[in-house]
Every structure is written in structure tokens, then in C-alpha cells.
Design a protein around this motif. Structure first.
Motif, PDB file in Angstrom:
ATOM      1  N   ARG A   1       0.824  -1.203   0.000  1.00 14.12           N
ATOM      2  CA  ARG A   1       0.000   0.000   0.000  1.00 14.12           C
ATOM      3  C   ARG A   1       0.866   1.264   0.000  1.00 14.12           C
ATOM      4  O   ARG A   1       0.833   2.030   0.959  1.00 14.12           O
ATOM      5  CB  ARG A   1      -0.914  -0.005   1.210  1.00 14.12           C
TER       6      ARG A   1
ATOM      7  N   ARG B   1       3.990   9.007  -2.680  1.00 14.99           N
ATOM      8  CA  ARG B   1       4.041   7.779  -1.886  1.00 14.99           C
ATOM      9  C   ARG B   1       3.868   8.127  -0.412  1.00 14.99           C
ATOM     10  O   ARG B   1       4.234   9.212   0.028  1.00 14.99           O
ATOM     11  CB  ARG B   1       5.372   7.055  -2.099  1.00 14.99           C
ATOM     12  N   ILE B   2       3.341   7.197   0.356  1.00 15.61           N
ATOM     13  CA  ILE B   2       3.037   7.471   1.752  1.00 15.61           C
ATOM     14  C   ILE B   2       4.292   7.797   2.558  1.00 15.61           C
ATOM     15  O   ILE B   2       4.270   8.676   3.416  1.00 15.61           O
ATOM     16  CB  ILE B   2       2.221   6.331   2.417  1.00 15.61           C
TER      17      ILE B   2
ATOM     18  N   LEU C   1      -5.279   3.916   2.542  1.00 12.21           N
ATOM     19  CA  LEU C   1      -4.125   3.205   1.980  1.00 12.21           C
ATOM     20  C   LEU C   1      -4.549   1.858   1.419  1.00 12.21           C
ATOM     21  O   LEU C   1      -3.714   1.036   1.081  1.00 12.21           O
ATOM     22  CB  LEU C   1      -3.043   3.000   3.047  1.00 12.21           C
TER      23      LEU C   1
ATOM     24  N   ALA D   1       5.181  11.387   1.839  1.00 15.40           N
ATOM     25  CA  ALA D   1       4.191  12.271   2.455  1.00 15.40           C
ATOM     26  C   ALA D   1       4.423  12.368   3.956  1.00 15.40           C
ATOM     27  O   ALA D   1       4.464  13.462   4.524  1.00 15.40           O
ATOM     28  CB  ALA D   1       2.778  11.762   2.165  1.00 15.40           C
ATOM     29  N   TRP D   2       4.597  11.220   4.596  1.00 17.21           N
ATOM     30  CA  TRP D   2       4.753  11.194   6.059  1.00 17.21           C
ATOM     31  C   TRP D   2       5.990  11.981   6.486  1.00 17.21           C
ATOM     32  O   TRP D   2       5.969  12.652   7.513  1.00 17.21           O
ATOM     33  CB  TRP D   2       4.835   9.747   6.541  1.00 17.21           C
TER      34      TRP D   2
ATOM     35  N   LEU E   1      -4.254  15.706   2.029  1.00 12.86           N
ATOM     36  CA  LEU E   1      -4.022  14.629   2.989  1.00 12.86           C
ATOM     37  C   LEU E   1      -4.359  15.080   4.407  1.00 12.86           C
ATOM     38  O   LEU E   1      -5.066  14.373   5.139  1.00 12.86           O
ATOM     39  CB  LEU E   1      -2.567  14.170   2.899  1.00 12.86           C
TER      40      LEU E   1
ATOM     41  N   MET F   1      -8.874   9.753   3.748  1.00 12.63           N
ATOM     42  CA  MET F   1      -7.666   9.194   3.148  1.00 12.63           C
ATOM     43  C   MET F   1      -7.643   7.695   3.410  1.00 12.63           C
ATOM     44  O   MET F   1      -8.062   7.237   4.477  1.00 12.63           O
ATOM     45  CB  MET F   1      -6.416   9.835   3.744  1.00 12.63           C
TER      46      MET F   1
ATOM     47  N   PRO G   1      -1.118   6.830  -0.815  1.00 10.71           N
ATOM     48  CA  PRO G   1      -2.327   7.292  -0.155  1.00 10.71           C
ATOM     49  C   PRO G   1      -3.317   7.787  -1.208  1.00 10.71           C
ATOM     50  O   PRO G   1      -2.919   8.411  -2.195  1.00 10.71           O
ATOM     51  CB  PRO G   1      -1.834   8.450   0.720  1.00 10.71           C
TER      52      PRO G   1
END
Length: 196
Positions: free
Chosen positions: A16, A158-159, A36, A162-163, A89, A34, A19
Motif C-alpha cells: 500500500r 508515496r506514503i 491506503l 508524504a509522512w 491529505l 484518506m 495514499p
């Protein structure tokens, strides 16, 4: 048999990477979240399908059950677009639709199903639900694509990227907000196990 939960979660998290912002409309009320847990659900190129899994704790879940329509948006990692992606997000992932209108904070237009289309997203597919699998804590929805559009030629966000760019205080609030959702999911799973 003992399960190595760290190994299992590492494998599953790797499936996953992107997002997605999921929006819907029900009885003239728009909402989104949101996820995943989304992807392609078919192999026939001229009859595309999408799938998304939503936990029952979320207002968007119930709205999608009622309306049978959704739009699934990818976010952009482009240098000129990532700030808007993070805004989407944080807006859709930072609070519950039960606490107020999240969609009006974002640039949208109505799609062919009425679902809000996020104009600052990378791309989207809009779907009408063709099937749903009740999976105790969540529902897996499959929908026929009825509209699609690419807004950007940049890479999709991609997560992990983003994070790494989200403010620490937002992450802490997200994690606190996630606790009741996780507890709700556990209760659904426990109830299902007791019925079995």
C-alpha cells in the motif's frame, strides 16, 4: 502456529505505497477521507474497475454504503504540487466528517456521480459501486469507473514521502484520532469471532 506480526505487517504495508483521497456524496452532503487500501479491481482495459476498503468507523463508509458512488484520487509528488497534496491529505485525514465539513476547504467540482472531484489532486477515477464485501471491521467496495482524468504528469505521492513532510504536531493528532478507529475495528473483529 505462531504468527510473526512484525513480518506480516511489513509485507502488507509494502502493498500500500500510495495514499488515496476518497470522496463521496450522500443526500447532498459531501465528505471524504484518506485510505491506503485502494487499487485496481479488474483486468479488462475497456471496462476499468477500482476497489477501496473503508473501516466502518468512518462517516464516509456509511455515506458510500448509502450512495453507491465514490471518487478515488491520487496525490502528486511534483515540486509545484506537493503542498496541495499535503493539504488534501491533512484535511481529509486529520479529522472526522462527523466533526464538520472537510470538503468545502478544498477546491472541488461535482463529478458525473455528484462525488466531489478534488481539483488539486494528481488524478482520479470516479465509480459506481458494483459490489461490496462486508469484512467485519471494514467494507471492501468495488466500482465500475464512470469517469477519469489526469491533472498532472508528475510522479504520484508515496506514503513514506508524504509522512516525512507532514508536521509533527499533525502526525501526533492523527495518531490520537486513530485510536478510537482502531478500537472500533477490534470490537467488530471480536464480535465476528464470537459469532463464529
Amino acid at each position: 502456529m505462531t504468527i510473526d506480526f512484525d513480518a506480516a505487517n511489513s509485507v502488507l504495508a509494502g502493498l500500500r505505497p500510495f495514499p488515496v483521497a476518497v470522496t463521496t456524496i450522500d443526500d447532498d452532503v459531501a465528505n471524504g477521507l484518506m485510505s491506503l487500501s485502494a487499487g485496481s479491481a479488474g483486468i479488462v482495459p475497456e471496462l476499468p474497475r477500482a476497489t477501496v476498503s473503508l473501516t466502518k468507523y468512518n462517516k464516509t463508509h456509511d455515506m458510500l454504503v448509502n450512495s453507491g458512488v465514490f471518487a478515488m484520487h491520487m496525490l502528486s509528488a511534483g515540486a509545484d504540487e506537493i503542498d496541495k497534496s499535503l493539504e488534501i491529505l491533512m484535511t481529509l485525514g486529520g479529522s472526522s466528517g462527523r466533526d464538520g465539513d472537510k470538503i468545502s476547504k478544498l477546491r472541488t467540482r461535482a463529478g458525473v456521480t455528484g462525488s466531489p472531484i478534488l481539483l488539486d489532486a494528481h488524478s482520479y477515477v470516479e465509480c459506481r459501486v458494483t459490489g461490496a464485501l462486508d469484512n467485519d471491521e471494514n467494507t471492501i467496495f468495488v466500482g465500475d469507473v464512470v469517469a477519469a482524468e489526469l491533472f498532472s504528469s508528475a510522479q504520484r505521492l508515496r506514503i513514506g514521502e508524504a509522512w516525512s513532510k507532514l508536521p509533527q504536531e499533525w502526525i501526533e493528532q492523527y495518531e490520537a484520532n486513530h485510536v478510537p478507529q482502531l478500537e472500533n475495528a477490534r470490537q467488530h473483529r471480536l464480535a465476528a469471532a464470537q459469532r463464529a
